[in-house]
Design an enzyme around this catalytic site. Structure first.
Site, PDB file in Angstrom:
ATOM      1  CG  HIS A  84      -0.411   0.247   2.509  1.00 20.86           C
ATOM      2  ND1 HIS A  84      -0.078  -0.763   3.379  1.00 20.86           N
ATOM      3  CD2 HIS A  84      -0.097   1.394   3.148  1.00 20.86           C
ATOM      4  CE1 HIS A  84       0.403  -0.251   4.495  1.00 20.86           C
ATOM      5  NE2 HIS A  84       0.415   1.048   4.378  1.00 20.86           N
ATOM      6  CG  ASP A 114      -0.147  -4.045   2.707  1.00 20.50           C
ATOM      7  OD1 ASP A 114       0.004  -3.410   1.658  1.00 20.50           O
ATOM      8  OD2 ASP A 114      -0.076  -3.519   3.840  1.00 20.50           O
ATOM      9  CB  SER A 192       3.004   1.308   6.865  1.00 17.03           C
ATOM     10  OG  SER A 192       1.849   1.502   7.634  1.00 17.03           O
TER      11      SER A 192
END
Length: 443
Positions: A84, A114, A192
């Site tokens: 992402h 992901d 992230s």
């Protein structure tokens, strides 16, 4: 007498224990214990930072670039991060600990987990972080998250592993295979893609998302953090480096867990499940002899099945057990997040999106061998010439009008010369064997 002897034994044991405490080695104080734990965290952060990078992803159509984190897991410059962060980016840059910036290329990405892999070039061996065995992660053990939140370099947060095997329905809905490690180590926006570490400096997971608390100001909207387990990361990372994509099996159902197995909520039209005879409200109890009760486990069994392989599914239908044979196909590109060239000649003329034949294909497609040559059909446009000729997804195009096809460029070049043709003879290889199909072109 026996009672008196027993009392003396208890007293003697007490004296020995007291003596060992009184005259044994000096026990560390509370402050010394805390200092030792503190130093351990400091050492882990200092040792790990050189392998962690900041990632800047840009696209001319985006209003703002995306910031994220990642880390080297191979000395040749391969970096693990989240899909992402990099999905759809035109330009990728990574920033190292010393402040230098390197251009990066996307090796491969998997929207369903992901996970993405980047690669930077450099005349050096990059520092790496080792991957732990996430199966051995224990709830309650220490966890350390390092990343680049809000463009702030190398922020370190600590906590514990709060849970395993988590599925976050309100999180990344596009992530089909959710088996997250939950942690209370603070994961901010921008962290992230960074590592979640154990006390040995090993990666137990990639930080993926935060379970947001609703109705709170944006800066404070953080709750439990979730990381992708390192074992899954390792498997996906290796496959992306080898093939640039993940080949997964596809059944074509929507499902939920039920007391007796997996309840089918919907069956997609013309999917393997539909063709095999599975129906809504069937309860799947076994897959190839293995009893199934968890949706995640069943999803993974389907995903890892060989393409073109006939599998046996047992279901309960109105209380009666029934058995079905189903041929697993490759997951459609639109579900895999894979791009395709809509302006290609093959798409405009035939309604076929194709890709090169990769070395790993023969391991997933039962009808292919290491000696095959051609191009793989990735996508078939409904009601287009290729669709009407019944060319299936996953088919290998061997030749057109008797001319062998070895790569995508050869296919495109040959089709360019056939723009005025009324029909094409296409040789393919699929789960039905080798076939010669006549494709009538639309004018």
């Amino acid at each position: 007498m026996e009672k008196k002897s027993y009392s003396w034994c208890v007293l003697l044991i007490f004296v020995l224990i007291f003596s060992s405490c009184a005259y044994g080695p000096k026990q560390p104080s509370n402050l010394e214990l805390l200092s030792s734990i503190e130093n351990a965290f400091v050492d882990i952060a200092a040792t790990s930072k050189p392998a962690i990078v900041g990632i800047l992803a840009r696209n001319s159509k985006w209003n703002n670039p995306r910031w994220g984190s990642g880390f080297f897991f191979r000395q040749d410059g391969h970096i693990l991060t989240n899909d992402h962060i990099v999905h759809g980016a035109e330009n990728l840059n990574v920033r190292l600990l010393d402040g230098s910036t390197l251009d990066a290329k996307l090796v491969g990405t998997d929207i369903n987990t992901d996970i993405a892999v980047l690669k930077v070039d450099g005349n050096q061996e990059f520092p790496t972080l080792p991957l732990a065995d996430s199966e051995k992660v224990r709830v309650g053990q220490f966890a350390i998250a390092i990343g680049n939140p809000f463009q702030l370099d190398y922020t370190v947060t600590t906590g514990v592993v709060s849970g395993k095997g988590r599925s976050v329905l309100g999180g990344l809905r596009v992530v089909l295979y959710q088996n997250f490690i939950q942690t209370d180590a603070w994961i901010n926006t921008g962290s992230s893609g960074g590592p979640l570490l154990n006390i040995y400096g090993e990666v137990i997971g990639i930080n993926a998302l935060i379970r947001k608390v609703e109705n709170t100001p944006a800066p404070a909207r953080a709750g439990a953090g979730f990381a992708i387990p390192s074992n899954l990361v390792n498997t996906i990372g290796d496959q992306l480096i080898a093939n640039g994509k993940i080949i997964r099996g596809f059944l074509g159902i929507e499902m939920r867990e039920a007391p007796k197995g997996i309840l089918i909520r919907r069956v997609g039209l013309n999917t393997p499940a539909d063709k095999a005879g599975l129906r809504r409200h069937d309860i799947i109890t076994e897959y190839n002899g293995k009893k199934v009760k968890k949706s995640l486990e069943f999803q993974m069994l389907i995903a890892e099945s060989q393409i073109g392989k006939e599998s046996v599914i047992k279901v309960l239908r109105r209380g009666q057990q029934r058995t079905f044979s189903v041929t697993i196909v490759e997951m459609p590109p639109e579900r895999s997040g894979l791009p395709f060239e809509s302006e290609s000649v093959s798409w405009r003329m035939l309604g076929l999106a194709v890709r090169k034949l990769d070395k790993g294909d023969s391991q997933r497609y039962t009808y292919l061998t290491d000696n095959d040559q051609g191009v793989i059909v990735e996508r078939v446009k409904e009601n287009a010439p290729g669709f009407n000729a019944k060319i299936p997804r996953g088919a290998l195009i061997l030749a057109i009008n008797g001319k062998e096809i070895n790569d995508v460029q050869a296919l495109e070049a040959l089709l360019q010369t056939q723009k005025d043709a009324l029909e094409l003879i296409i040789d393919i290889k699929s789960s039905h064997g080798k076939e010669e199909l006549t494709v009538h072109l639309q004018k």
